[in-house]
Design a protein around this motif. Structure first.
Motif, PDB file in Angstrom:
ATOM      1  N   ASP A  72       1.039  -0.722  -0.128  1.00 14.42           N
ATOM      2  CA  ASP A  72       0.311  -0.254  -0.380  1.00 14.42           C
ATOM      3  C   ASP A  72       0.737   0.993  -0.185  1.00 14.42           C
ATOM      4  OD1 ASP A  72      -2.846  -1.429   0.461  1.00 14.42           O
ATOM      5  OD2 ASP A  72      -2.643  -1.607   1.370  1.00 14.42           O
ATOM      6  N   GLU A  73       1.263   1.557   0.841  1.00 13.69           N
ATOM      7  CA  GLU A  73       2.375   2.363   0.442  1.00 13.69           C
ATOM      8  C   GLU A  73       3.502   2.742  -0.386  1.00 13.69           C
ATOM      9  OE1 GLU A  73       6.960   3.998   3.491  1.00 13.69           O
ATOM     10  OE2 GLU A  73       5.304   2.758   4.480  1.00 13.69           O
ATOM     11  N   ASP A  74       4.415   1.595  -1.278  1.00 11.22           N
ATOM     12  CA  ASP A  74       4.478   1.604  -2.012  1.00 11.22           C
ATOM     13  C   ASP A  74       3.621   1.504  -3.909  1.00 11.22           C
ATOM     14  OD1 ASP A  74       8.157   1.030  -1.587  1.00 11.22           O
ATOM     15  OD2 ASP A  74       6.384  -1.173  -1.522  1.00 11.22           O
ATOM     16  N   ILE A  75       2.463   1.701  -3.503  1.00 10.15           N
ATOM     17  CA  ILE A  75       1.732   2.647  -4.035  1.00 10.15           C
ATOM     18  C   ILE A  75       1.603   3.362  -3.960  1.00 10.15           C
ATOM     19  CG2 ILE A  75      -1.173   2.116  -5.091  1.00 10.15           C
ATOM     20  CD1 ILE A  75      -0.524  -1.468  -4.985  1.00 10.15           C
ATOM     21  N   LEU A  76       1.074   3.988  -2.993  1.00  7.70           N
ATOM     22  CA  LEU A  76       0.850   5.297  -2.699  1.00  7.70           C
ATOM     23  C   LEU A  76       1.808   5.914  -2.312  1.00  7.70           C
ATOM     24  CD1 LEU A  76      -0.443   7.564  -1.703  1.00  7.70           C
ATOM     25  CD2 LEU A  76       0.022   6.744   0.572  1.00  7.70           C
ATOM     26  N   ARG A  77       2.993   5.851  -2.726  1.00  2.00           N
ATOM     27  CA  ARG A  77       4.304   6.799  -3.395  1.00  2.00           C
ATOM     28  C   ARG A  77       4.619   6.957  -4.402  1.00  2.00           C
ATOM     29  NH1 ARG A  77       7.570   3.584  -1.695  1.00  2.00           N
ATOM     30  NH2 ARG A  77       7.292   4.384   0.492  1.00  2.00           N
ATOM     31  N   PHE A  78       4.048   5.600  -5.864  1.00  2.00           N
ATOM     32  CA  PHE A  78       4.106   5.795  -7.068  1.00  2.00           C
ATOM     33  C   PHE A  78       2.764   6.490  -8.226  1.00  2.00           C
ATOM     34  CE2 PHE A  78       2.262   3.747 -10.865  1.00  2.00           C
ATOM     35  CZ  PHE A  78       3.543   3.868 -11.444  1.00  2.00           C
ATOM     36  N   LYS A  79       1.833   6.656  -6.606  1.00  2.56           N
ATOM     37  CA  LYS A  79       0.871   7.580  -7.292  1.00  2.56           C
ATOM     38  C   LYS A  79       1.583   9.138  -7.069  1.00  2.56           C
ATOM     39  CE  LYS A  79      -3.842   4.469  -6.164  1.00  2.56           C
ATOM     40  NZ  LYS A  79      -4.529   4.495  -5.411  1.00  2.56           N
TER      41      LYS A  79
ATOM     42  N   TYR B 162       8.510  23.800  13.722  1.00  2.00           N
ATOM     43  CA  TYR B 162       8.688  22.391  13.510  1.00  2.00           C
ATOM     44  C   TYR B 162       7.919  22.228  11.489  1.00  2.00           C
ATOM     45  CZ  TYR B 162       7.473  21.191  17.998  1.00  2.00           C
ATOM     46  OH  TYR B 162       7.993  21.925  19.765  1.00  2.00           O
ATOM     47  N   PHE B 163       9.399  21.360  11.380  1.00  2.00           N
ATOM     48  CA  PHE B 163       9.216  21.427   9.574  1.00  2.00           C
ATOM     49  C   PHE B 163       8.905  20.051   9.430  1.00  2.00           C
ATOM     50  CE2 PHE B 163      11.557  25.248  10.891  1.00  2.00           C
ATOM     51  CZ  PHE B 163      11.154  26.432   9.922  1.00  2.00           C
ATOM     52  N   LEU B 164       7.855  19.840   8.641  1.00  2.00           N
ATOM     53  CA  LEU B 164       8.370  18.852   8.277  1.00  2.00           C
ATOM     54  C   LEU B 164       8.595  19.010   6.944  1.00  2.00           C
ATOM     55  CD1 LEU B 164       6.542  15.238   7.705  1.00  2.00           C
ATOM     56  CD2 LEU B 164       5.050  16.718   6.501  1.00  2.00           C
ATOM     57  N   LEU B 165      10.351  17.662   6.549  1.00  2.00           N
ATOM     58  CA  LEU B 165      10.910  17.665   5.590  1.00  2.00           C
ATOM     59  C   LEU B 165      11.260  17.046   4.392  1.00  2.00           C
ATOM     60  CD1 LEU B 165      13.729  19.539   7.843  1.00  2.00           C
ATOM     61  CD2 LEU B 165      12.570  20.790   5.808  1.00  2.00           C
ATOM     62  N   LYS B 166      11.545  17.151   3.368  1.00  2.00           N
ATOM     63  CA  LYS B 166      11.662  15.726   2.098  1.00  2.00           C
ATOM     64  C   LYS B 166      12.690  15.189   2.865  1.00  2.00           C
ATOM     65  CE  LYS B 166      10.368  18.425  -1.141  1.00  2.00           C
ATOM     66  NZ  LYS B 166      10.919  19.352  -3.222  1.00  2.00           N
ATOM     67  N   ASN B 167      12.713  13.593   2.399  1.00  2.33           N
ATOM     68  CA  ASN B 167      13.785  13.220   2.908  1.00  2.33           C
ATOM     69  C   ASN B 167      15.378  13.481   2.265  1.00  2.33           C
ATOM     70  OD1 ASN B 167      15.356  10.037   3.537  1.00  2.33           O
ATOM     71  ND2 ASN B 167      14.516   9.255   1.610  1.00  2.33           N
ATOM     72  N   GLY B 168      16.231  13.417   3.351  1.00  3.28           N
ATOM     73  CA  GLY B 168      17.571  13.332   2.913  1.00  3.28           C
ATOM     74  C   GLY B 168      17.393  15.267   2.958  1.00  3.28           C
TER      75      GLY B 168
ATOM     76  N   ALA C 171       0.190  10.124   8.020  1.00  2.00           N
ATOM     77  CA  ALA C 171       1.060   9.139   8.612  1.00  2.00           C
ATOM     78  C   ALA C 171       1.351   8.696   7.397  1.00  2.00           C
ATOM     79  CB  ALA C 171       1.112   8.102   9.423  1.00  2.00           C
ATOM     80  N   ASP C 172       0.298   7.542   6.480  1.00  2.00           N
ATOM     81  CA  ASP C 172      -0.219   7.529   5.127  1.00  2.00           C
ATOM     82  C   ASP C 172       0.971   8.021   3.805  1.00  2.00           C
ATOM     83  OD1 ASP C 172      -0.945   4.580   6.193  1.00  2.00           O
ATOM     84  OD2 ASP C 172      -3.149   5.556   5.274  1.00  2.00           O
ATOM     85  N   MET C 173       0.827   9.195   3.580  1.00  3.02           N
ATOM     86  CA  MET C 173       1.355  10.070   3.009  1.00  3.02           C
ATOM     87  C   MET C 173       3.061  10.200   3.104  1.00  3.02           C
ATOM     88  SD  MET C 173      -0.420  11.360   0.265  1.00  3.02           S
ATOM     89  CE  MET C 173      -2.055  11.636   0.260  1.00  3.02           C
ATOM     90  N   VAL C 174       2.679  10.907   4.840  1.00  6.88           N
ATOM     91  CA  VAL C 174       4.358  11.223   5.477  1.00  6.88           C
ATOM     92  C   VAL C 174       5.644  10.036   4.982  1.00  6.88           C
ATOM     93  CG1 VAL C 174       5.811  11.209   7.398  1.00  6.88           C
ATOM     94  CG2 VAL C 174       3.670  12.497   6.558  1.00  6.88           C
ATOM     95  N   ASN C 175       5.220   8.511   5.301  1.00  3.54           N
ATOM     96  CA  ASN C 175       5.963   7.462   5.301  1.00  3.54           C
ATOM     97  C   ASN C 175       5.970   7.113   3.165  1.00  3.54           C
ATOM     98  OD1 ASN C 175       6.275   6.086   7.996  1.00  3.54           O
ATOM     99  ND2 ASN C 175       4.094   6.640   8.002  1.00  3.54           N
TER     100      ASN C 175
ATOM    101  N   GLU D 163       4.836   7.766  13.142  1.00  3.07           N
ATOM    102  CA  GLU D 163       3.331   7.368  13.631  1.00  3.07           C
ATOM    103  C   GLU D 163       2.962   9.038  13.894  1.00  3.07           C
ATOM    104  OE1 GLU D 163       3.719   5.091  16.282  1.00  3.07           O
ATOM    105  OE2 GLU D 163       3.976   3.075  14.994  1.00  3.07           O
ATOM    106  N   SER D 164       1.298   9.235  13.319  1.00  5.38           N
ATOM    107  CA  SER D 164       0.724  10.565  14.156  1.00  5.38           C
ATOM    108  C   SER D 164       0.254  10.599  15.256  1.00  5.38           C
ATOM    109  CB  SER D 164       0.095  11.007  12.983  1.00  5.38           C
ATOM    110  OG  SER D 164      -0.529  11.930  12.971  1.00  5.38           O
ATOM    111  N   PRO D 165      -0.139  10.967  15.936  1.00  7.81           N
ATOM    112  CA  PRO D 165       0.934  13.082  16.687  1.00  7.81           C
ATOM    113  C   PRO D 165       1.932  12.159  16.398  1.00  7.81           C
ATOM    114  CG  PRO D 165      -0.892  12.210  18.483  1.00  7.81           C
ATOM    115  CD  PRO D 165      -1.235  10.972  17.196  1.00  7.81           C
ATOM    116  N   PHE D 166       2.286  13.371  16.800  1.00  7.09           N
ATOM    117  CA  PHE D 166       4.196  14.147  17.184  1.00  7.09           C
ATOM    118  C   PHE D 166       3.747  14.820  18.081  1.00  7.09           C
ATOM    119  CE2 PHE D 166       7.245  17.225  16.894  1.00  7.09           C
ATOM    120  CZ  PHE D 166       8.238  16.570  17.518  1.00  7.09           C
ATOM    121  N   THR D 167       4.674  14.555  19.581  1.00  6.46           N
ATOM    122  CA  THR D 167       4.531  14.711  20.421  1.00  6.46           C
ATOM    123  C   THR D 167       6.035  15.997  20.608  1.00  6.46           C
ATOM    124  OG1 THR D 167       4.612  12.358  21.749  1.00  6.46           O
ATOM    125  CG2 THR D 167       2.378  13.826  20.512  1.00  6.46           C
ATOM    126  N   ASP D 168       5.955  16.826  21.699  1.00  6.27           N
ATOM    127  CA  ASP D 168       6.543  16.994  21.820  1.00  6.27           C
ATOM    128  C   ASP D 168       6.874  18.048  23.382  1.00  6.27           C
ATOM    129  OD1 ASP D 168       9.794  17.759  21.760  1.00  6.27           O
ATOM    130  OD2 ASP D 168       8.742  19.781  20.778  1.00  6.27           O
TER     131      ASP D 168
END
Length: 483
Positions: free
Chosen positions: A365-372, A459-465, A410-414, A438-443
């Protein structure tokens, strides 16, 4: 007379076919030969150790065949440089047991007598065989330098000296039939010295290259891949390629190594690939070879499967898995399996059936979502949202802390492989990264950290790498006033 005519005609046709093959593949083979590279390096520097007054170097011929991490070795050799001449050896161990090496030690009047002498020799052994020492012990006039010990199995050098402590012979034992005495103490010291020079001299480098070039015995081969489609619109061609390398040893034995890889030719430019899967994942394959292909029905899908069967065949043990189907606007072509994971191609087409992009991966499911998510018209919303506190501007009493909670899809982020970075008053403060976010993120923000009247937490949501906050996938800023 008639039979003679047909024989001549058959021979002419065969000659023309061979000529055509040579015309097609000769430039490929010439290109491959031009990519063979020579490298060398010092493994013993004569200027920074006291035992021998000669450099020892390693040199080799290799070629990259599409693997970005490794080259294919054609031939390598080791050399002792003596009086401007190179003495070749087939291995590091051959150097140590050679009379030439022992003669170099004698010429330098080295004696193996004291612990200081032993440490100096141990250091040289380490430089040559590239192993760390475990120590040494002595029985009568014989020294043993232990390299490995595993449940009583000992690998060691046996070095015999004469009455004057001159080295007579050096022999390596992969299974030393000798009990280590109880008095043995692991003396794993090495001499410490800096490198005065790093490069092989131009003269030695040239001599080593000439030696390897004359000794090397290798050939490249190539054959054009004939695809079951009309590729007139394509400017690129695909080739099966091979490298056969034969090394003949001094003892007369020989070893032949064969490598297989692939290559794409496009308007006089070439690109090598380690295998057919890498070809099908390349931009050139998608943008050129597949640009004239459409998949609108099962017959088209079967034809596409025939193409990838030629370039990247299914292993015989997985043929039972091979199938294709259309699901949720994506064509799936199953190819193999590892444990419980299915692998295959996912193909996205446009409204006319033309192929937009292709990916080979696990089918989850994760790979299919990444492909979409690769599609321009796919709406990506990471839903990066501040849940607690309920507002971005907070007033706290001195000493009071704050709990932060941020939700996200979480699906989109992963699928994106994204991660979260925290900044406190403009400085990087923390991070949250995981293969499964996993959502939510706590601090938690403690009151002790809020010393001044005004603070900011970001708080920044950043791309891989990536650490580019200007290109963040999501941003949240909390302004804190302390009273």
């Amino acid at each position: 007379m008639k039979n003679i005519f047909f024989i001549i005609l058959f021979l002419m046709m065969g000659f023309l076919a061979v000529s055509q093959v040579n015309t097609e593949t000769k430039p490929i083979n010439e290109y491959l030969s031009s990519t063979v590279k020579y490298t060398d390096k010092l493994i013993v520097n004569s200027s920074v150790q006291s035992l021998i007054k000669s450099d020892i170097l390693e040199a080799g011929l290799s070629v990259n065949i599409g693997d970005k991490y490794n080259d294919a070795l054609i031939l390598s050799s080791y050399f002792i440089s003596v009086d401007g001449k190179l003495i070749p050896f087939e291995s590091r161990s051959a150097i140590l047991s050679s009379p030439e090496f022992i003669e170099l030690i004698k010429n330098n009047k080295f004696k193996l007598k004291t612990e200081e002498n032993a440490i100096a020799l141990q250091t040289l052994l380490c430089l040559i065989d590239n192993n760390d020492p475990l120590g040494y012990f002595k029985i009568d006039k014989t020294w043993y330098f232990v390299r490995e010990e595993w449940f009583g199995d000992i690998k060691a050098y046996e070095i015999i000296t004469d009455k004057k402590s001159n080295i007579i012979s050096i022999k390596y034992h992969s299974d030393l039939k000798k009990d280590i005495p109880e008095s043995f103490s692991a003396v794993n010291k090495k001499e410490k010295f800096g490198r005065i020079k790093d490069d092989v001299s131009k003269e030695d480098s040239s001599a080593a290259y000439n030696y390897l070039s004359q000794k090397a015995n290798y050939t490249f081969s190539s054959a054009k891949v004939e695809l079951p489609i009309d590729t007139k619109e394509a400017s690129a061609s695909i080739y099966y390629c091979g490298l056969e390398s034969t090394e003949i040893y001094q003892a007369g034995d020989q070893c032949t190594t064969n490598y297989s890889f692939m290559l794409m030719s496009n308007n006089g430019k070439y690109q090598k690939f380690k295998d057919g899967k890498a070809v099908t994942e390349s931009d050139l394959f998608s943008e050129d070879i597949l640009k004239s292909i459409k998949i609108n029905n099962e017959e088209d899908a079967k034809a596409f499967q025939g193409i990838i069967d030629i370039i990247n065949p299914v292993d015989n043990s997985f043929r039972i898995l091979k199938k294709f189907y259309l699901q949720d606007g994506i064509w799936f072509f199953l190819r193999d399996k590892s444990f419980d994971d299915l692998y295959g191609y996912m193909v996205k087409t446009d409204e006319t059936g033309a192929i937009k992009f292709v990916d080979f991966s696990t089918i989850t499911d994760e790979d299919i979502l990444r492909f979409k998510m690769r599609a321009d018209d796919f709406i990506v919303d990471y839903k990066f949202k501040l849940e607690k506190p309920s507002t971005n501007k907070i007033t706290l009493e001195r000493g009071e802390g704050l709990r932060v909670e941020i939700s996200f899809d979480a699906d989109m982020v992963n699928a994106k492989g994204a991660w979260i970075m925290t900044r406190f008053d403009g400085h990087n403060h923390g991070m949250y990264a995981s293969t499964t976010m996993e959502s939510p993120f706590t601090d938690g923000i403690t009151g002790m950290s809020l010393e001044n009247s005004n603070h900011t937490f970001e708080y920044f949501l950043l791309k891989n790498g990536s650490e580019d906050t200007e290109d963040a996938l999501g941003k949240i800023k909390i302004e804190i006033k302390v009273e």
